[in-house]
Enzyme design. Sequence first.
Site, PDB file in Angstrom:
ATOM      1  N   SER A 125       0.839  -1.201   0.000  1.00 37.19           N
ATOM      2  CA  SER A 125       0.000   0.000   0.000  1.00 37.19           C
ATOM      3  C   SER A 125       0.870   1.245   0.000  1.00 37.19           C
ATOM      4  CB  SER A 125      -0.854  -0.017   1.272  1.00 37.19           C
ATOM      5  OG  SER A 125      -1.443   1.244   1.496  1.00 37.19           O
ATOM      6  N   TYR A 150      -2.089  -1.306  11.072  1.00 34.54           N
ATOM      7  CA  TYR A 150      -2.369  -1.794   9.713  1.00 34.54           C
ATOM      8  C   TYR A 150      -1.231  -1.405   8.765  1.00 34.54           C
ATOM      9  CZ  TYR A 150      -3.728  -1.285   4.893  1.00 34.54           C
ATOM     10  OH  TYR A 150      -3.696  -1.304   3.517  1.00 34.54           O
ATOM     11  N   LYS A 154       1.967  -3.716   6.558  1.00 34.21           N
ATOM     12  CA  LYS A 154       2.382  -3.669   5.146  1.00 34.21           C
ATOM     13  C   LYS A 154       3.886  -3.442   5.042  1.00 34.21           C
ATOM     14  CE  LYS A 154      -1.568  -4.530   3.383  1.00 34.21           C
ATOM     15  NZ  LYS A 154      -1.791  -5.838   2.747  1.00 34.21           N
TER      16      LYS A 154
END
Length: 337
Positions: A125, A150, A154
């Site tokens: 992302s 979160y 990544k």
Amino acid sequence: MKKILITGGAGYIGSHTAVELVNSGFEPIIIDDLSNSNADVIDRLEEITGKRLAFYLGDCSDRGLLDKIAAEHELSGVIHFAAFKAVGESTKLPLKYYHNNVGSLLVLLDFMKDKGIKDLVFSSSCTVYGQADELPVTEETPRKDAESPYGNTKKICEDILKDFVASKPGIRVISLRYFNPIGAHPSAKIGELPSGIPSNLVPFVTQVAAGIRERVTIFGDDYDTVDGTCVRDYIHVVDLADAHVKALAFLEKQPVDSYEVFNVGTGNGNTVLEVIQTFEKVNGLKLNYQIGPRRPGDVVKIWADTQKINKVLGWYPKFTLEDSLRDSWNWEKSLRK
Ligand code: UD1
């Protein structure tokens, strides 16, 4: 026909990628625990592609299930979409995110190495850039400390992939750094299905337009941007899906033990207000919206430099912001029928 395991293949980006894989002569094999998707998607994929895709219900960190799939199908690659992605929830339940997002990657990498499955495309992302000092961001732009657990998953997963490839496991890997995926399949048979109150902008907008929610709140209009609202690079989900097909085709020609990262965006930044106004214009309706306070953790502006993916993968977006917002609305309407 090359068989590709798609973890999270019933989800938003996974399902669109399944379609593009079939269109390009691959055979997708889907594993999904349906924690944020619906079994109907497999029927919808059949309506779109004319093919009944192999579907395994379960968790992609279940090694027994992965071994069963490998016994039934000769897999040449994996696209790993399956992950939790709610930023707010990740701050309250960080371990849930680390267990799931990081844990599943570890299981998959062991599995691939053991079974001699060479190709992996990983869903990363643009969140890894945080608020970059210079725009647009290239793949060389330094990553920043993540704003949320979160986002950190990544970043950690990217690091794991880099370290793993460096140990020469015989695997070749691409991380795709997605910008903001929106839109839906032009057939309106598949699209995003947020559970509960959507936290992303476009699903919220379409639910307001459908009368499910009263109004959109724009999170801040006093930022240093053209109209004071935040800027993102919104990319049509079908274009994003196509980038995965191009990534697999590229991996097949790469030596093993290689690792590449690509931005997947349009190269254009649009403000929240521009998205709302474009949505109103292309769909011929008025949206109820108001200005609210800033959302903690939001970056002010980000958009992609896409030269690498354009040159190396030969990938270019085909859809405009208008197309995306029309397709998002058609999808929402199809859900309400
Ligand atoms: C968010 C995450 C990102 C993650 C992605 C996938 C943050 C800071 N970033 O991206 O890490 O990869 O979701 O889930 O949460 N907006 C409104 N009103 C709304 C909703 C959004 O004004 O009701 C604005 C936001 O402030 C932002 C833009 O719309 O400027 C896009 O927001 P969103 O769709 O949530 O995506 P990101 O925040 O870019």
